[in-house]
Design an enzyme around this catalytic site. Sequence first.
Site, mmCIF file in Angstrom:
data_model
loop_
_atom_site.group_PDB
_atom_site.id
_atom_site.type_symbol
_atom_site.label_atom_id
_atom_site.label_comp_id
_atom_site.label_asym_id
_atom_site.label_seq_id
_atom_site.Cartn_x
_atom_site.Cartn_y
_atom_site.Cartn_z
ATOM 1 N N GLN A 136 0.832 -1.200 0.000
ATOM 2 C CA GLN A 136 0.000 0.000 0.000
ATOM 3 C C GLN A 136 0.866 1.249 0.000
ATOM 4 O O GLN A 136 1.837 1.347 0.744
ATOM 5 C CB GLN A 136 -0.905 -0.025 1.228
ATOM 6 C CG GLN A 136 -2.015 0.994 1.207
ATOM 7 C CD GLN A 136 -3.084 0.698 2.252
ATOM 8 O OE1 GLN A 136 -3.123 -0.381 2.817
ATOM 9 N NE2 GLN A 136 -3.955 1.651 2.504
ATOM 10 N N SER A 153 4.469 -6.023 2.946
ATOM 11 C CA SER A 153 3.152 -5.984 3.574
ATOM 12 C C SER A 153 2.104 -6.641 2.663
ATOM 13 O O SER A 153 2.167 -7.841 2.428
ATOM 14 C CB SER A 153 2.776 -4.544 3.936
ATOM 15 O OG SER A 153 1.633 -4.503 4.755
ATOM 16 N N LEU A 154 1.169 -5.872 2.111
ATOM 17 C CA LEU A 154 0.170 -6.436 1.201
ATOM 18 C C LEU A 154 0.831 -7.261 0.088
ATOM 19 O O LEU A 154 0.314 -8.287 -0.337
ATOM 20 C CB LEU A 154 -0.658 -5.323 0.574
ATOM 21 C CG LEU A 154 -1.532 -5.770 -0.603
ATOM 22 C CD1 LEU A 154 -2.737 -6.526 -0.104
ATOM 23 C CD2 LEU A 154 -1.915 -4.615 -1.485
ATOM 24 N N ARG A 198 -9.028 -8.684 4.557
ATOM 25 C CA ARG A 198 -7.965 -7.949 5.250
ATOM 26 C C ARG A 198 -8.183 -6.446 5.114
ATOM 27 O O ARG A 198 -8.092 -5.695 6.088
ATOM 28 C CB ARG A 198 -6.613 -8.346 4.654
ATOM 29 C CG ARG A 198 -5.382 -7.657 5.244
ATOM 30 C CD ARG A 198 -4.160 -8.097 4.439
ATOM 31 N NE ARG A 198 -2.893 -7.724 5.055
ATOM 32 C CZ ARG A 198 -2.171 -6.670 4.756
ATOM 33 N NH1 ARG A 198 -2.634 -5.797 3.857
ATOM 34 N NH2 ARG A 198 -1.001 -6.436 5.343
ATOM 35 N N HIS A 244 0.501 -2.503 11.413
ATOM 36 C CA HIS A 244 1.729 -3.204 11.815
ATOM 37 C C HIS A 244 2.144 -2.831 13.238
ATOM 38 O O HIS A 244 3.313 -2.596 13.530
ATOM 39 C CB HIS A 244 2.867 -2.935 10.825
ATOM 40 C CG HIS A 244 2.610 -3.524 9.470
ATOM 41 N ND1 HIS A 244 2.616 -4.887 9.258
ATOM 42 C CD2 HIS A 244 2.319 -2.941 8.290
ATOM 43 C CE1 HIS A 244 2.341 -5.120 7.976
ATOM 44 N NE2 HIS A 244 2.139 -3.956 7.381
ATOM 45 N N GLN A 296 1.597 -11.094 10.478
ATOM 46 C CA GLN A 296 1.999 -9.948 9.673
ATOM 47 C C GLN A 296 1.276 -8.651 10.009
ATOM 48 O O GLN A 296 1.873 -7.577 10.003
ATOM 49 C CB GLN A 296 1.819 -10.269 8.181
ATOM 50 C CG GLN A 296 2.515 -9.294 7.263
ATOM 51 C CD GLN A 296 1.742 -9.032 5.994
ATOM 52 O OE1 GLN A 296 0.617 -8.554 6.023
ATOM 53 N NE2 GLN A 296 2.355 -9.350 4.870
#
Length: 288
Positions: free
Chosen positions: A10, A83-84, A108, A183, A232
């Site tokens: 993102q 991440s994503l 998510r 996060h 994560q």
Amino acid sequence: MKTAWVFPGQGSQTVGMADKLLLPATKMRFEQAERILGWSVPDLCRQEDRLFRTLYTQPCLYTVSAILAEQMAEQPDFVAGHSLGEYVALFAAGVFSFETGLQLVKQRASLMDRVSTGGMIALMGVDRAQLETQLQQTSNVVLANDNHPGQVVLSGLADAVQTVLAQVKFRRAVPLKVSGAFHSPVVAEAAAAFRQILESVPFKAAQIPVISNVDPTPAIDADILKARLMQQMTGSVRWRETSLRLAIEGVERVVEIGPGTVLTGLIERTCDNLILENISSPSYPLTV
């Protein structure tokens, strides 16, 4: 020559990023995405106000990057995602199908979009020793992204973040345009809900070693990859260590697949002598 594919997360989204993929060879994937999401990815990618909202950003990035990965005429030796982007990496490694990955990303994104507490801020030129000491002494703020030796991202409650900023030296601070403290433990409730979703989804052993965000060591075991993905949402994105791991594994060429050049830029600031490439649109004509 060992090659790694890396997939952005993102923040890399760009308006119109799906337009160059509107070809006969990709029609089926966009139709599958629309059935799962209830809206058109190419159409939404042209709407800047909606594209930059987490609810839509994540499914769009997953779809675009996954389609690009499918068009590659080669196979990498390793995959990783920021991440994503880890979801695209798992798809590219054969851990789950395109549809399963998009369904996970949809859920998510929905959970993360509801988080409205706290925030994230990127620090450039930070004194790492000072930062590590201050983070140990301050609750409700964590190191969310360790991107490269000169850039980190903090995540947490506003007061806690400001406490850390007042005590450490840095060259520049840039608040990130996100709805909450991703996060970090702030999103623990959303992470717990998503963990229940993940538990019911079957994973296959990876056909290509995957370097995960929370534990940047290559793995192919399905249970290990799922366990890492479960951590994560609240865990740190250890991208600096991912970059170093690629070098340790003898990778000589890194291809960033998806919009932008963020990841190859981060890797360039961490490792020397790597061949860096970016694929944001099909690298050869798609006419089939």
